[in-house]
Design a protein around this motif. Structure first.
Motif, PDB file in Angstrom:
ATOM      1  N   GLY A   1       1.129  -1.369  -0.262  1.00 40.11           N
ATOM      2  CA  GLY A   1       0.098   0.202  -0.078  1.00 40.11           C
ATOM      3  C   GLY A   1       1.106   1.015   0.679  1.00 40.11           C
ATOM      4  O   GLY A   1       0.950   2.166  -0.323  1.00 40.11           O
ATOM      5  N   LEU A   2       1.729   1.501   0.884  1.00 34.22           N
ATOM      6  CA  LEU A   2       3.293   2.530   0.819  1.00 34.22           C
ATOM      7  C   LEU A   2       3.489   2.582  -0.310  1.00 34.22           C
ATOM      8  O   LEU A   2       3.082   3.936  -1.039  1.00 34.22           O
ATOM      9  CB  LEU A   2       4.526   2.083   1.910  1.00 34.22           C
ATOM     10  CG  LEU A   2       4.982   3.129   2.171  1.00 34.22           C
ATOM     11  CD1 LEU A   2       5.021   4.100   3.597  1.00 34.22           C
ATOM     12  CD2 LEU A   2       6.410   2.819   1.474  1.00 34.22           C
ATOM     13  N   PHE A   3       3.991   1.634  -1.624  1.00 35.18           N
ATOM     14  CA  PHE A   3       4.417   1.838  -2.722  1.00 35.18           C
ATOM     15  C   PHE A   3       3.882   1.702  -3.540  1.00 35.18           C
ATOM     16  O   PHE A   3       3.947   3.024  -4.835  1.00 35.18           O
ATOM     17  CB  PHE A   3       5.579   0.826  -2.262  1.00 35.18           C
ATOM     18  CG  PHE A   3       6.395   1.113  -1.842  1.00 35.18           C
ATOM     19  CD1 PHE A   3       7.449   2.151  -2.443  1.00 35.18           C
ATOM     20  CD2 PHE A   3       6.945  -0.167  -1.190  1.00 35.18           C
ATOM     21  CE1 PHE A   3       8.635   1.935  -1.410  1.00 35.18           C
ATOM     22  CE2 PHE A   3       8.394  -0.040  -0.675  1.00 35.18           C
ATOM     23  CZ  PHE A   3       9.169   0.936  -0.310  1.00 35.18           C
ATOM     24  N   ALA A   4       2.751   1.385  -3.762  1.00 33.84           N
ATOM     25  CA  ALA A   4       1.267   2.063  -4.222  1.00 33.84           C
ATOM     26  C   ALA A   4       1.480   3.278  -4.086  1.00 33.84           C
ATOM     27  O   ALA A   4       0.783   3.862  -5.889  1.00 33.84           O
ATOM     28  CB  ALA A   4       0.155   1.186  -4.340  1.00 33.84           C
ATOM     29  N   ALA A   5       0.922   3.976  -2.748  1.00 33.73           N
ATOM     30  CA  ALA A   5       0.790   5.400  -2.856  1.00 33.73           C
ATOM     31  C   ALA A   5       1.790   6.454  -3.842  1.00 33.73           C
ATOM     32  O   ALA A   5       2.004   7.301  -3.948  1.00 33.73           O
ATOM     33  CB  ALA A   5       0.361   6.118  -1.697  1.00 33.73           C
ATOM     34  N   ALA A   6       3.286   5.955  -3.028  1.00 38.66           N
ATOM     35  CA  ALA A   6       4.603   6.360  -3.454  1.00 38.66           C
ATOM     36  C   ALA A   6       4.620   6.634  -5.230  1.00 38.66           C
ATOM     37  O   ALA A   6       4.651   7.657  -4.853  1.00 38.66           O
ATOM     38  CB  ALA A   6       5.743   6.026  -2.915  1.00 38.66           C
TER      39      ALA A   6
END
Ligand code: ADP
Ligand code: MG
Length: 316
Positions: A103-108
């Motif tokens: 989720g973090l890297f999807a947003a990043a």
């Protein structure tokens, strides 16, 4: 899994940003600012059980932690660039970490931010802190304090949805497609950096909506030492929100609920010109009120004073 394995496995990704000279793996990150730009620096902490329900999906928690920081950069008129992550975990669960990192890297990736470092610790409570940098053209950062009497007040999106979504999660309300939509507005808020950048030169002041429209617009007005009035009939409410509850309840969520991460800004440009500037972004930008030369925020409904008391969420 010790913290070094956690970092290697979940958070050390090769960076495509050539201005990240040294990323994860050394004592510090080495980043290369561009001449002619000012750095904007923000930080936001999400404490499990305070900022989000412990039951929130780990991927959503990761996404949300990035989005809320991008939102602060957006409210400064900036373009997000780099972030560091301080993660306090109660245990090292690979299922949780895998979902969180996805989720973090999807947003990043969506917002174009590179994770350049962080800190990983164990503690009694799950705490996610992200520190983020962004860039604005020198001297063009959008502040809370620039609103002037005569400006119109604009808001992006449809405030109230996220707070209604959080309430659905907390109450365990029955789910339908409207409820799912509202919950998704809480779990994966959409920050508005393109709009913040697009209006940076024509807006006089801006703030992002984290503590509720009424409280946050109040902060902008007081930082600018001006007054404001908002016409509630102009407030853009989503059909998912208004179909799910009475108009009064929807208004309460829009005014007093937090977690929207929409942008509010003021400008003396005509509404037509503002609409032309933001036309390409697929997000409603609505004129909801006016800045005056007194103090305080006055609400009207069909032009008549509307009594409302709230000063937003406070931790202490
Ligand atoms: P130090 O002891 O020198 O502070 P650490 O062992 O804490 O270094 O971290 C090693 C490297 O891993 C550093 O580059 C740090 O920025 C990075 N790092 C630690 N935790 C995270 C994390 N959660 N996400 C991304 N990078 C991390
Ligand atoms: Mg060190």
């Amino acid at each position: 899994m010790d913290e070094f394995e956690i970092i290697r496995e979940y958070f050390d990704r090769p960076s495509i940003d050539t201005r990240v000279i040294t990323g994860v793996g050394d004592d510090g990150a080495v980043l290369r600012p561009l001449p002619g730009l000012d750095l904007v620096s923000v930080i936001d902490t999400l404490v499990a059980g305070v900022h989000f329900p412990i039951s929130l999906d780990a991927a959503d928690a990761g996404y949300r932690a990035v989005a809320v920081n991008v939102s602060d950069i957006a409210a400064m008129g900036g373009k997000p660039t780099w972030m560091t992550l301080a993660l306090t975990l109660t245990e090292s669960s690979s299922a949780w970490l895998g979902a969180f990192a996805s989720g973090l890297f999807a947003a990043a990736d969506e917002y174009g931010v590179t994770l350049t470092g962080g800190d990983t610790t164990r503690g009694d409570q799950l705490v996610i802190t992200i520190q983020m940098n962004g860039e604005v053209k020198s001297g063009q950062a959008l502040l809370r304090s620039g609103a002037r009497a005569g400006d119109a007040i604009y808001v992006t999106g449809t405030p109230g949805d996220a707070a209604a979504g959080l309430s659905i999660l907390q109450e365990g309300d029955e789910r339908n497609s409207d409820a799912d939509y509202l919950v998704s507005r809480f779990a994966r808020p959409a920050a508005r950096p393109e709009i913040g950048q697009a209006v940076a030169t024509v807006a006089h002041a801006a703030i992002d909506l984290s503590d509720g429209l009424y409280a946050d617009i109040g902060k902008l007005l007081s930082a600018s030492t001006v007054s404001g009035s908002i016409e509630l009939d102009q407030l853009p409410l989503s059909t998912q929100l208004t179909r799910s509850m009475s108009h009064d309840a929807a208004l309460q969520f829009a005014l007093g609920g937090g977690d929207d991460y929409e942008l509010c800004f003021t400008s003396d440009l005509s509404d037509e010109k503002i609409q032309a500037i933001v036309a390409g972004f697929g997000v409603a930008v609505t004129r909801i009120g006016q800045v005056g030369d007194g103090d305080g925020l006055n609400l009207t409904s069909a032009g008549i004073h509307f009594d409302y008391q709230s000063d937003g969420y406070r931790h202490f």
